[in-house]
Scaffold this motif. Structure first.
Motif, short mmCIF file in Angstrom:
data_model
loop_
_atom_site.label_atom_id
_atom_site.label_comp_id
_atom_site.label_asym_id
_atom_site.label_seq_id
_atom_site.Cartn_x
_atom_site.Cartn_y
_atom_site.Cartn_z
N ASP A 185 0.80 -1.23 0.00
CA ASP A 185 0.00 0.00 0.00
C ASP A 185 0.83 1.28 0.00
OD1 ASP A 185 -2.31 -1.50 0.00
OD2 ASP A 185 -2.65 -1.33 2.16
N ASN A 186 2.10 1.21 0.31
CA ASN A 186 2.95 2.40 0.31
C ASN A 186 3.29 2.89 -1.09
OD1 ASN A 186 3.10 2.74 3.08
ND2 ASN A 186 5.02 1.64 3.28
N ILE A 187 3.26 2.00 -2.09
CA ILE A 187 3.61 2.38 -3.45
C ILE A 187 2.66 3.49 -3.92
CG2 ILE A 187 3.86 1.61 -5.86
CD1 ILE A 187 5.97 0.45 -3.91
N GLY A 188 3.24 4.59 -4.37
CA GLY A 188 2.46 5.72 -4.84
C GLY A 188 2.22 6.78 -3.78
N LYS A 189 2.43 6.46 -2.52
CA LYS A 189 2.31 7.46 -1.46
C LYS A 189 3.56 8.32 -1.45
CE LYS A 189 -0.73 4.91 1.63
NZ LYS A 189 -0.88 4.32 2.96
N MET A 190 3.49 9.42 -0.71
CA MET A 190 4.60 10.36 -0.63
C MET A 190 5.35 10.15 0.68
SD MET A 190 4.19 11.81 -3.49
CE MET A 190 5.16 13.28 -3.56
N ILE A 191 6.68 10.15 0.59
CA ILE A 191 7.53 10.09 1.78
C ILE A 191 8.27 11.42 1.86
CG2 ILE A 191 9.39 8.93 0.52
CD1 ILE A 191 10.13 7.56 3.18
N ARG A 236 15.00 21.02 6.43
CA ARG A 236 15.06 21.00 4.97
C ARG A 236 14.46 19.67 4.54
NH1 ARG A 236 17.65 25.48 2.61
NH2 ARG A 236 16.80 24.41 0.82
N LEU A 237 13.27 19.75 3.97
CA LEU A 237 12.50 18.55 3.64
C LEU A 237 12.55 18.27 2.14
CD1 LEU A 237 9.36 19.27 5.84
CD2 LEU A 237 11.44 18.01 6.46
N PHE A 238 12.49 16.99 1.83
CA PHE A 238 12.47 16.55 0.45
C PHE A 238 11.42 15.45 0.34
CE2 PHE A 238 14.08 14.43 -3.38
CZ PHE A 238 14.33 15.53 -4.18
N THR A 239 10.60 15.52 -0.68
CA THR A 239 9.49 14.58 -0.85
C THR A 239 9.73 13.70 -2.08
OG1 THR A 239 7.97 16.16 0.14
CG2 THR A 239 7.00 14.38 -1.16
N ILE A 240 9.48 12.42 -1.89
CA ILE A 240 9.65 11.44 -2.97
C ILE A 240 8.38 10.59 -3.03
CG2 ILE A 240 10.95 9.41 -3.75
CD1 ILE A 240 13.33 10.52 -2.11
N ARG A 241 7.92 10.30 -4.23
CA ARG A 241 6.80 9.38 -4.39
C ARG A 241 7.37 7.96 -4.32
NH1 ARG A 241 1.74 10.05 -5.76
NH2 ARG A 241 2.13 12.13 -6.57
N ILE A 242 6.90 7.18 -3.39
CA ILE A 242 7.43 5.83 -3.18
C ILE A 242 7.17 4.96 -4.40
CG2 ILE A 242 7.24 3.74 -1.75
CD1 ILE A 242 6.48 5.62 0.58
N GLY A 243 8.24 4.36 -4.89
CA GLY A 243 8.15 3.47 -6.05
C GLY A 243 8.30 4.18 -7.39
N TYR A 244 8.54 5.49 -7.37
CA TYR A 244 8.68 6.27 -8.59
C TYR A 244 9.91 7.17 -8.49
CZ TYR A 244 3.83 4.95 -9.37
OH TYR A 244 2.68 4.24 -9.54
#
Length: 90
Positions: free
Chosen positions: A31-37, A67-75
């Motif tokens: 379920d984490n795939i596609g979510k934002m980290i 200092r934050l950085f956001t990544i889409r999990i699995g992408y």
């Protein structure tokens, strides 16, 4: 180390290093795939939610100069959040 002096590129590099070396194997599943980290580039602290907004606000509340950085999990798509949350509204 004072992260406030880091360039956007340095924030991205550090956050991606945390993700690749320490975080990825714990979060890339189901379920984490596609979510934002959202990753604190200084500490490696992170949180996951569908849009990344709740986690970014929580981390900024705990540490306003984070200092934050956001990544889409699995992408391979990512967005950087700077020192002031107003900047993301542009």
């Amino acid at each position: 180390m004072q992260s406030i002096f880091w360039s956007v590129e340095e924030v991205a590099l550090r956050a991606k290093q945390f993700y690749e070396n320490d975080i990825r194997q714990h979060v890339e599943y189901g379920d984490n795939i596609g979510k934002m980290i959202v990753i604190d580039a200084e500490t490696g602290e992170y949180g996951i939610d569908p849009t990344g907004v709740e986690t970014a606000l929580k981390l900024k509340h705990q540490k306003p100069n984070a200092r934050l950085f956001t990544i889409r999990i699995g992408y391979d798509v990512a967005v950087s959040f700077g020192g002031a949350m107003e900047r993301i509204a542009k």
